[in-house]
Design a protein around this motif. Structure first.
Motif, short mmCIF file in Angstrom:
data_model
loop_
_atom_site.label_atom_id
_atom_site.label_comp_id
_atom_site.label_asym_id
_atom_site.label_seq_id
_atom_site.Cartn_x
_atom_site.Cartn_y
_atom_site.Cartn_z
N PHE A 41 -99.71 27.99 -36.72
CA PHE A 41 -100.22 27.54 -35.41
C PHE A 41 -101.55 26.81 -35.59
N VAL A 42 -102.46 27.42 -36.33
CA VAL A 42 -103.81 26.84 -36.51
C VAL A 42 -103.73 25.48 -37.21
N VAL A 43 -102.99 25.42 -38.30
CA VAL A 43 -102.90 24.17 -39.07
C VAL A 43 -102.30 23.05 -38.22
N ASN A 44 -101.22 23.36 -37.51
CA ASN A 44 -100.53 22.31 -36.76
C ASN A 44 -101.25 21.96 -35.45
N LEU A 45 -101.90 22.93 -34.85
CA LEU A 45 -102.72 22.64 -33.66
C LEU A 45 -103.92 21.78 -34.08
N GLY A 46 -104.53 22.15 -35.20
CA GLY A 46 -105.68 21.40 -35.71
C GLY A 46 -105.30 19.95 -35.97
N LEU A 47 -104.16 19.75 -36.62
CA LEU A 47 -103.71 18.38 -36.92
C LEU A 47 -103.43 17.60 -35.64
N THR A 48 -102.86 18.28 -34.65
CA THR A 48 -102.53 17.60 -33.40
C THR A 48 -103.82 17.21 -32.65
N LYS A 51 -105.28 14.31 -34.56
CA LYS A 51 -104.50 13.09 -34.32
C LYS A 51 -104.87 12.49 -32.96
N ASN A 52 -105.26 13.35 -32.05
CA ASN A 52 -105.65 12.88 -30.71
C ASN A 52 -107.13 12.55 -30.62
N GLY A 53 -107.72 12.26 -31.75
CA GLY A 53 -109.08 11.72 -31.74
C GLY A 53 -110.20 12.74 -31.85
N LYS A 54 -109.84 14.03 -32.00
CA LYS A 54 -110.89 15.05 -32.11
C LYS A 54 -111.23 15.29 -33.58
N LYS A 55 -112.44 15.75 -33.82
CA LYS A 55 -112.84 16.05 -35.20
C LYS A 55 -112.75 17.56 -35.38
N VAL A 56 -111.87 17.95 -36.30
CA VAL A 56 -111.54 19.38 -36.40
C VAL A 56 -111.83 19.92 -37.80
N LEU A 57 -112.43 21.11 -37.82
CA LEU A 57 -112.55 21.85 -39.09
C LEU A 57 -111.75 23.15 -38.94
N ILE A 58 -110.85 23.38 -39.89
CA ILE A 58 -110.16 24.66 -39.93
C ILE A 58 -110.92 25.54 -40.91
N PHE A 59 -111.37 26.68 -40.43
CA PHE A 59 -112.03 27.65 -41.30
C PHE A 59 -111.03 28.77 -41.55
N ASP A 60 -110.54 28.82 -42.76
CA ASP A 60 -109.57 29.86 -43.11
C ASP A 60 -110.35 31.16 -43.29
N ALA A 61 -110.48 31.87 -42.15
CA ALA A 61 -111.32 33.07 -42.14
C ALA A 61 -110.55 34.32 -42.58
N TYR A 136 -114.13 20.57 -32.87
CA TYR A 136 -113.54 21.92 -32.86
C TYR A 136 -113.67 22.59 -34.23
N ILE A 137 -113.92 23.89 -34.19
CA ILE A 137 -113.74 24.70 -35.39
C ILE A 137 -112.65 25.70 -35.03
N LEU A 138 -111.56 25.65 -35.77
CA LEU A 138 -110.48 26.61 -35.54
C LEU A 138 -110.56 27.67 -36.63
N MET A 139 -110.73 28.91 -36.23
CA MET A 139 -110.81 29.99 -37.22
C MET A 139 -109.49 30.75 -37.26
N ASP A 140 -108.90 30.78 -38.43
CA ASP A 140 -107.64 31.49 -38.64
C ASP A 140 -107.99 32.83 -39.29
N THR A 141 -107.89 33.90 -38.52
CA THR A 141 -108.30 35.19 -39.08
C THR A 141 -107.12 35.91 -39.73
N GLY A 142 -107.44 36.95 -40.44
CA GLY A 142 -106.39 37.85 -40.91
C GLY A 142 -105.89 38.64 -39.71
#
Ligand code: ATP
Ligand code: MG
Length: 285
Positions: A41-48, A51-61, A136-142
């Motif tokens: 969810f995080v990876v694909n939401l981040g990419l979407t 793709k829509n012009g936002k700057k996203v960092l995924i933090f694999d938390a 956006y910073i998307l944090m993917d937690t355990g």
């Protein structure tokens, strides 16, 4: 400690002058039960979003057990542990992927999480607070309810809880929300139902879940959508190509797009990197 707090205060003050440039919205994605689809969810939401012009960092938390790099088809040289233990620069650790999305890898097969000293953690937070120019910073937690996950929840602007329609997953999501309420960490949570078998299952599952939450817990919950059970997602995991890139028209990709649009539609300004790490700093100090 005091020096660090002073520095963070200065950075926060400086941040006000240029809020737009350095106020990413921080979204934590978590679940009660493991394996319900957070990382996909995080990876694909981040990419979407990217793709829509936002700057996203995924933090694999999911530090020490992360696999967002694998889902993105990366073999990163460094991870968050290199920042903490080997004094690596954060820019050397962050990797850039499709559409320019950024990933801070969590490292896998590492069991040194408990070895981190306060000084190492503060140095790490100091480096993180220097990241700029993000939306956006998307944090993917355990998965699960533990200090680290609750800490990440406390630090975010928005909390997304992912569950499947299975009673076991719903029960664990409920327990997680109960802990969030118990420790007074957040007053709101967004819910995503993953792996739905038909169009109505998401909404129906959410309604039942909301009824239970509203009856027993004092928290506002909000439904932001469902993601269909989709074979394309499983194929994408195996080929290490995110499904929103590999199969942009598949059901799951369409669902992620709807959720992304919903998030973009309800945009408000975030805490900012400095604000976030000030909060993290407070929790660990
Ligand atoms: N919408 C879906 N359709 C089909 N399969 C799915 C879907 N979502 C998740 N899966 C399956 O569940 C697996 C686990 O997903 P993922 O790694 O994203 O879960 P996770 O919540 O991050 O797990 P962990 O708690 O271990 O970090 C995927 O590899 C895939 O096989
Ligand atoms: Mg995961």
């Amino acid at each position: 400690m005091l020096d660090q707090a002073q520095r963070l205060r200065q950075m926060a003050a400086g941040n006000k002058l240029d809020k737009k440039q350095s106020s990413p919205k921080i979204i934590t994605v978590t679940s009660g039960k493991g394996g319900v689809g957070k990382s996909n969810f995080v990876v694909n939401l981040g990419l979407t979003l990217q793709k829509n012009g936002k700057k996203v960092l995924i933090f694999d938390a999911d530090v020490g057990m992360g696999n967002d790099d694998v889902l993105l088809g990366f073999l990163p040289k460094y991870n968050v542990f290199d920042i903490i233990f080997n004094n690596k620069d954060i820019d050397d650790v962050i990797v850039t992927g499709p559409y320019g999305i950024k990933l801070l890898p969590g490292g896998s097969g590492i069991t040194r999480v408990n070895e981190i000293t306060n000084t190492q953690r503060n140095n790490f937070l100091d480096k993180l607070s220097k990241i700029e120019d993000l939306d956006y910073i998307l944090m993917d937690t355990g998965a699960g309810i533990n200090r680290s996950v609750l800490g990440f929840i406390a630090c975010c602007d928005e909390l997304i809880i992912l569950t499947t329609p299975e009673p076991t997953s719903l029960m664990d999501a409920y327990s997680l929300i109960k802990a969030v309420v118990h420790f007074n960490i957040k007053s709101k949570a967004k819910v995503v139902i993953n792996r739905t078998l038909d169009k109505n299952e998401g909404e129906e599952t959410y309604k039942k879940f909301r009824t239970a939450v509203k009856t027993f817990l004092k928290i506002e919950v909000d439904y932001i959508g469902s993601v269909a059970e989709d074979k394309k997602l499983v194929q994408a995991v195996r080929s290490q190509k995110p499904f929103v890139i590999d199969s942009p028209n598949c059901e799951a990709s369409q669902d992620i797009l709807k959720i992304s649009n919903k998030l973009l539609g309800i945009e408000s300004s975030g805490t900012g990197v400095q604000g976030l790490f000030k909060k993290i700093f407070n929790i660990f100090s």
